[in-house]
Design a protein around this motif. Sequence first.
Motif, PDB file in Angstrom:
ATOM      1  N   THR A 217      -4.131  -0.059  -2.664  1.00  0.00           N
ATOM      2  CA  THR A 217      -4.167   0.646  -1.382  1.00  0.00           C
ATOM      3  C   THR A 217      -5.566   0.851  -0.805  1.00  0.00           C
ATOM      4  O   THR A 217      -5.785   0.591   0.385  1.00  0.00           O
ATOM      5  N   PRO A 218      -6.553   1.313  -1.560  1.00  0.00           N
ATOM      6  CA  PRO A 218      -7.878   1.589  -0.976  1.00  0.00           C
ATOM      7  C   PRO A 218      -8.564   0.316  -0.487  1.00  0.00           C
ATOM      8  O   PRO A 218      -8.213  -0.801  -0.890  1.00  0.00           O
ATOM      9  N   LYS A 219      -9.562   0.516   0.352  1.00  0.00           N
ATOM     10  CA  LYS A 219     -10.364  -0.643   0.770  1.00  0.00           C
ATOM     11  C   LYS A 219     -11.044  -1.263  -0.449  1.00  0.00           C
ATOM     12  O   LYS A 219     -11.122  -2.491  -0.576  1.00  0.00           O
TER      13      LYS A 219
ATOM     14  N   PRO B 232       0.823  -1.218   0.000  1.00  0.00           N
ATOM     15  CA  PRO B 232       0.000   0.000   0.000  1.00  0.00           C
ATOM     16  C   PRO B 232       0.855   1.265   0.000  1.00  0.00           C
ATOM     17  O   PRO B 232       1.949   1.294   0.552  1.00  0.00           O
ATOM     18  N   ASP B 233       0.328   2.297  -0.627  1.00  0.00           N
ATOM     19  CA  ASP B 233       0.986   3.602  -0.684  1.00  0.00           C
ATOM     20  C   ASP B 233       0.078   4.618   0.007  1.00  0.00           C
ATOM     21  O   ASP B 233      -1.063   4.817  -0.418  1.00  0.00           O
ATOM     22  N   PRO B 234       0.550   5.264   1.064  1.00  0.00           N
ATOM     23  CA  PRO B 234      -0.298   6.222   1.792  1.00  0.00           C
ATOM     24  C   PRO B 234      -0.889   7.310   0.903  1.00  0.00           C
ATOM     25  O   PRO B 234      -1.935   7.879   1.231  1.00  0.00           O
TER      26      PRO B 234
ATOM     27  N   ARG C  82     -12.531  -4.707   5.927  1.00  0.00           N
ATOM     28  CA  ARG C  82     -11.230  -4.851   5.275  1.00  0.00           C
ATOM     29  C   ARG C  82     -10.932  -6.320   4.994  1.00  0.00           C
ATOM     30  O   ARG C  82     -10.366  -6.662   3.957  1.00  0.00           O
TER      31      ARG C  82
ATOM     32  N   ALA D 206      -4.386   6.222   0.035  1.00  0.00           N
ATOM     33  CA  ALA D 206      -5.217   5.681   1.117  1.00  0.00           C
ATOM     34  C   ALA D 206      -6.616   6.291   1.072  1.00  0.00           C
ATOM     35  O   ALA D 206      -6.778   7.512   1.004  1.00  0.00           O
ATOM     36  N   CYS D 207      -7.625   5.430   1.074  1.00  0.00           N
ATOM     37  CA  CYS D 207      -9.017   5.882   1.084  1.00  0.00           C
ATOM     38  C   CYS D 207      -9.911   4.655   1.221  1.00  0.00           C
ATOM     39  O   CYS D 207      -9.435   3.517   1.254  1.00  0.00           O
ATOM     40  N   ASP D 208     -11.206   4.900   1.274  1.00  0.00           N
ATOM     41  CA  ASP D 208     -12.161   3.797   1.323  1.00  0.00           C
ATOM     42  C   ASP D 208     -12.598   3.363  -0.067  1.00  0.00           C
ATOM     43  O   ASP D 208     -12.814   2.176  -0.315  1.00  0.00           O
TER      44      ASP D 208
END
Length: 364
Positions: A251-253, A180-182, A320, A185-187
């Motif tokens: 990365t996102p959910k 993952p890459d910050p 998740r 990051a998201c839903d």
Amino acid sequence: MKIAFYGSSLLSSYWNGAATYYRGLLRALAALDYEITFYEPDVYDRQKHPDMAPPPWCRVVVYEATVEALKEIAAEAARADIVVKASGVGFEDDRLLKEVMAAAGPDAIKVFWDVDAPATLAQLKEEPDHPLRQALGALDLVLTYGGGDPVVAAYRDFGARRCIPIYNALDPTTHFPVAPDPAFACDLAFLGNRLPDRESRVEAFFLEPAAQCTEQRFLLGGSGWHDKAVPANVRYLGHVPTGQHNAFNATPKAVLNISRTSMAETGFSPATRVFEAAGAGACLITDYWEGIELFLQPDEEVLVARDGRDVSEILRSLSRDDASRIGRNALRRVLSAHTYTHRAKEADRLFREFRSFGAVEAAE
């Protein structure tokens, strides 16, 4: 065999959704010993936004957007065993089709490869004298990257000798799970250029759920959205180069696929994003379109939403752990049945049958 392929762009995905399809399919065909030259015009600032170096498996010729340059590169079709004119090249498409097919040798396989069949067929229906409609009877094959039986039947009605879908797929050498890459990051994340044939569906399937799910974070990628009003919990990224797609998907959910209106209505038209996301092990939420179960199993390998309310409900109930499980299932499915190696073998079979029997009908 030598292929002369005239398309929009192999080197840039900027305003060019077909880039992933071209790259994966042609790389896989090159692995089957095809010698490929890809011709792309210098238009839409794509050459200012390259996200791929000229590859070792394909010679790329970039030509100026002039009629003189077009005629020069079209003449090179005479040296190919297979001549392909793709849809949506972006500069003098009708002239390019005429020049390329006129230059093709008498024994060459002449192919129109449609990467946006619903749009093309709509044009042919509205314009009885459209140059492509007039040319179909002289072409050996129409290949499409989606559409199923409705598209095949429509092309046959317009005079195509044979139409066969060669669907989008996964290139596991370019799209795969990553850490993952910050930055992503998201839903829920959506990646797609702003197009008239998609905007209202983006509003319904992405922006309205964002407005309803204020406790969740949304990420919007793609060109053209900079002046679009969005809810406060939506972050806009702009153009996302293909080299960042894996992190964007992993990365996102969950990530969202929103078909253009014409693709959704036609069915059997999975976007490249579907396979890119599955290849990264992402949990994919997609709008409904007929035929999705041929590619991914709903509820087990993909989540299907019929409207924005469905998207909101899925997001609120999706854990998740469940998202990770669905992503793993999708990755297994596409690796086993939907890679560009699978698609290239289909195309290779068609080409070799044509060469062996001298007529496309002999392959039926």
